[in-house]
Design an enzyme around this catalytic site. Structure first.
Site, PDB file in Angstrom:
ATOM      1  N   HIS A 148       0.817  -1.218   0.000  1.00 42.72           N
ATOM      2  CA  HIS A 148       0.000   0.000   0.000  1.00 42.72           C
ATOM      3  C   HIS A 148       0.846   1.260   0.000  1.00 42.72           C
ATOM      4  CE1 HIS A 148       0.792   0.982   4.236  1.00 42.72           C
ATOM      5  NE2 HIS A 148       0.532  -0.287   4.543  1.00 42.72           N
ATOM      6  N   CYS A 165       3.531  -4.535   6.787  1.00 46.27           N
ATOM      7  CA  CYS A 165       3.092  -4.359   5.397  1.00 46.27           C
ATOM      8  C   CYS A 165       4.239  -3.877   4.515  1.00 46.27           C
ATOM      9  CB  CYS A 165       1.936  -3.369   5.317  1.00 46.27           C
ATOM     10  SG  CYS A 165       0.348  -4.071   5.754  1.00 46.27           S
TER      11      CYS A 165
END
Length: 200
Positions: A148, A165
């Site tokens: 992301h 992440c």
């Protein structure tokens, strides 16, 4: 969230990158990565297809993305040809990004990520607490591993500060979001960890 992959490319794709000094032959981007237009990448000449683990969702296997912790790079390929190379960030030492071979499960243009839902902490006084609106999120696991955009991360490509992440610049994350399709293969390697909760 952050995570990384080692390069898994055909010899032809590697040659294309070498010929352009480590980047694909495409327009330069502000983050230092390069990319061809996602529209061109989404129309492969011959994509094989199949079903996901549930046996219900069709996927095209011509898109393979490799995210390498050793090089801090994301390399997107179509039919073995490199179409984009971007710098990435991964999980900090206490929250290493899990290596593995994943399929894209879904995408969100904006998604709320919290340390509580990631099973890291629900205590607002903890330094690991977060509650963020995250752009251009591509989901790799039901447990919360995403690639992301991370507008707060100014160390992408050099340091790892996420809670697990994989971080991209906002511009690069938007490109990858548009490129990605459910079922696409994403290989993360070189992180020294597998499994467990992750967060942005």
């Amino acid at each position: 969230m952050a995570s990384a992959l080692a390069t898994v490319l055909t010899a032809g794709a590697g040659a294309a990158v070498a010929a352009t000094g480590g980047h694909s032959a495409a327009a330069s981007r502000g983050s230092g990565g390069t990319a061809a237009a996602p529209a061109a990448a989404s129309t492969p000449a011959a994509a094989s297809s199949g079903t996901d683990r549930s046996g219900s969702t069709e996927y095209a296997t011509s898109h393979v993305t490799t995210i390498d912790a050793a090089t801090h790079q994301l390399r997107a390929t179509v039919d073995g040809k490199t179409v984009a190379v971007f710098p990435v960030g991964f999980g900090q030492p206490r929250f290493r990004t899990p290596s593995g071979t994943y399929r894209v499960l879904g995408k969100d243009a904006v998604i709320e990520m919290t340390s509580c839902s990631a099973r890291i902490t629900c205590d607002p006084d903890s330094p690991d607490y977060y509650d963020l609106q995250v752009p251009w999120a591509v989901r790799l696991t039901s447990g919360g591993l995403f690639v992301h955009g991370a507008p707060w991360d100014h160390t992408i490509g050099s340091e790892d500060i996420s809670h697990g992440c994989i971080h991209l610049s906002v511009a690069d994350a938007e490109w990858f979001y548009n490129f990605s399709r459910p079922g696409d293969i994403v290989i993360v390697q070189g992180t020294g960890r597998s499994g467990g909760p992750v967060g942005p």
